[in-house]
Write a protein that holds these residues in place. Structure first.
Motif, mmCIF file in Angstrom:
data_model
loop_
_atom_site.group_PDB
_atom_site.id
_atom_site.type_symbol
_atom_site.label_atom_id
_atom_site.label_comp_id
_atom_site.label_asym_id
_atom_site.label_seq_id
_atom_site.Cartn_x
_atom_site.Cartn_y
_atom_site.Cartn_z
ATOM 1 N N VAL B 30 3.506 8.584 15.276
ATOM 2 C CA VAL B 30 4.003 7.425 16.285
ATOM 3 C C VAL B 30 3.905 6.371 16.340
ATOM 4 N N ASN B 31 4.281 5.368 16.239
ATOM 5 C CA ASN B 31 3.706 3.730 15.653
ATOM 6 C C ASN B 31 3.847 3.005 16.846
ATOM 7 N N VAL B 36 2.200 -1.545 9.100
ATOM 8 C CA VAL B 36 2.939 -1.438 8.016
ATOM 9 C C VAL B 36 2.902 0.604 8.087
ATOM 10 N N ILE B 37 3.450 0.889 7.247
ATOM 11 C CA ILE B 37 3.806 2.536 6.977
ATOM 12 C C ILE B 37 3.034 2.489 5.192
ATOM 13 N N ASN B 38 1.993 3.416 5.049
ATOM 14 C CA ASN B 38 2.232 3.551 3.935
ATOM 15 C C ASN B 38 2.229 5.213 3.646
ATOM 16 N N THR B 39 3.577 4.954 2.258
ATOM 17 C CA THR B 39 4.439 5.658 2.020
ATOM 18 C C THR B 39 3.540 7.004 1.196
ATOM 19 N N GLU B 40 2.494 6.380 0.731
ATOM 20 C CA GLU B 40 1.113 7.431 0.085
ATOM 21 C C GLU B 40 0.543 6.941 0.073
ATOM 22 N N VAL B 41 -0.944 7.614 0.822
ATOM 23 C CA VAL B 41 -2.465 7.638 0.692
ATOM 24 C C VAL B 41 -2.661 8.308 0.185
ATOM 25 N N SER B 94 -4.933 2.970 10.299
ATOM 26 C CA SER B 94 -5.775 3.193 11.216
ATOM 27 C C SER B 94 -6.877 3.960 10.965
ATOM 28 N N ASP B 95 -7.608 3.671 11.599
ATOM 29 C CA ASP B 95 -9.039 3.694 11.339
ATOM 30 C C ASP B 95 -10.086 4.885 11.700
ATOM 31 N N ALA B 96 -9.720 5.221 12.539
ATOM 32 C CA ALA B 96 -9.673 6.397 13.249
ATOM 33 C C ALA B 96 -8.872 7.585 14.290
#
Lengths: 156, 122
Positions: B30-31, B36-41, B94-96
């Motif tokens: 949940v944002n 910004v949403i990364n659809t591919e990570v 996010s980072d963590a």
């Protein structure tokens, strides 16, 4: 030709069901950016002049106990309690906790009895089935979410 | 006839592929802010996400979202949950992840459930 079509259909169905069954990718709707949830503004870094005026809490249970359900529920409650003007309601410090609770469920099952009688020397089997219930204890998941409602401190 | 046997084998393999999997994991996010949403990570991006389980981050951060992972199956463990939490955290940039809460339950079969707060360093 007919068997070829049949196998093609079965193969397609198998691929489809396999894709559904193995679907690890969860398409998350960005629900909080939509109305009415976008009337709630999450403040990551509140300012010194902000003060907490209320704490709102919701609890979801069972299959609904997931963040895609709990957080919008929390936002709904925030709006119900605090949305009075066109101004967005500002919240801070969201916390989410989960817990389980043992609950008993009535699970139905079929209990069947058969009786053999003889008609003209031939055995006739008659079966009688009734639905009975057994009690099962399960751990049910609960999810609790809380958020602080913040407001700019009014000057004296 | 030979062709049909091969097709039947493929079908059986496809249907069994999911049943044979011991643990099924799925996640969601949940944002909370407009990330910004990364659809591919990539695996590299996921690998960079830090997990703070029962500890607090050692850097300045901002909370940007909530992530969740559910692992179903008797064999489900933290090794299934943490990669999923990291993947969801990577999706929202996010980072963590911290404030991680884990529960095991058996509502409709055994499952392990985790939530966490996704953070971004300043």
């Amino acid at each position: 030709m007919r068997s070829k079509i049949f196998f093609s259909v079965v193969l397609f169905a198998a691929i489809l069901s396999s894709m559904i069954g193995c679907n690890y990718v969860n398409k998350n709707p960005d629900i909080l950016s939509q109305y009415p949830y976008n009337q709630v503004q999450y403040v990551a870094q509140p300012k010194a002049i902000d003060e907490t005026i209320d704490v709102v809490q919701v609890t979801t249970r069972g299959l609904k106990a997931n963040i895609l359900n709990t957080i919008p529920e929390l936002y709904k409650k925030v709006l119900e309690k605090h949305h009075v003007s066109e101004q967005p309601v500002r919240i801070h410090n969201i916390s989410i906790t989960s817990f389980t609770q043992k609950e008993s469920f009535q699970v139905p099952y079929q209990h069947c009895t058969s009786r053999t009688s003889y008609s003209s020397g031939k055995p006739v089997i008659t079966q009688h089935c009734t639905t009975l219930y057994r009690t099962e204890i399960r751990n049910v998941l609960y999810q609790k979410a809380t958020a602080d409602i913040i407001k700019m401190r009014e000057k004296n | 006839m030979k062709k049909q046997i091969i097709i039947m084998i493929i079908i059986s393999m496809l249907l069994l592929s999911c049943i044979a999997t011991k643990t099924i994991t799925k996640g969601s996010y949940v944002n909370l802010t407009s990330n910004v949403i990364n659809t591919e990570v990539s695996a590299e991006q996921i690998g960079k996400i830090r997990i703070f389980y029962k500890t607090d981050p050692d850097f300045q951060y901002t909370e940007i979202g909530i992530v969740e992972a559910i692992a179903r199956g008797k064999e489900a463990g933290l090794e299934d949950l943490f990669p999923e939490l990291k993947k969801q955290a990577a999706i929202i940039g996010s980072d963590a992840v911290y404030k991680i809460e884990i529960q095991r339950y058996n509502q409709t079969g055994d499952a392990l459930h985790a939530t966490g707060i996704a953070i971004k360093s300043h």
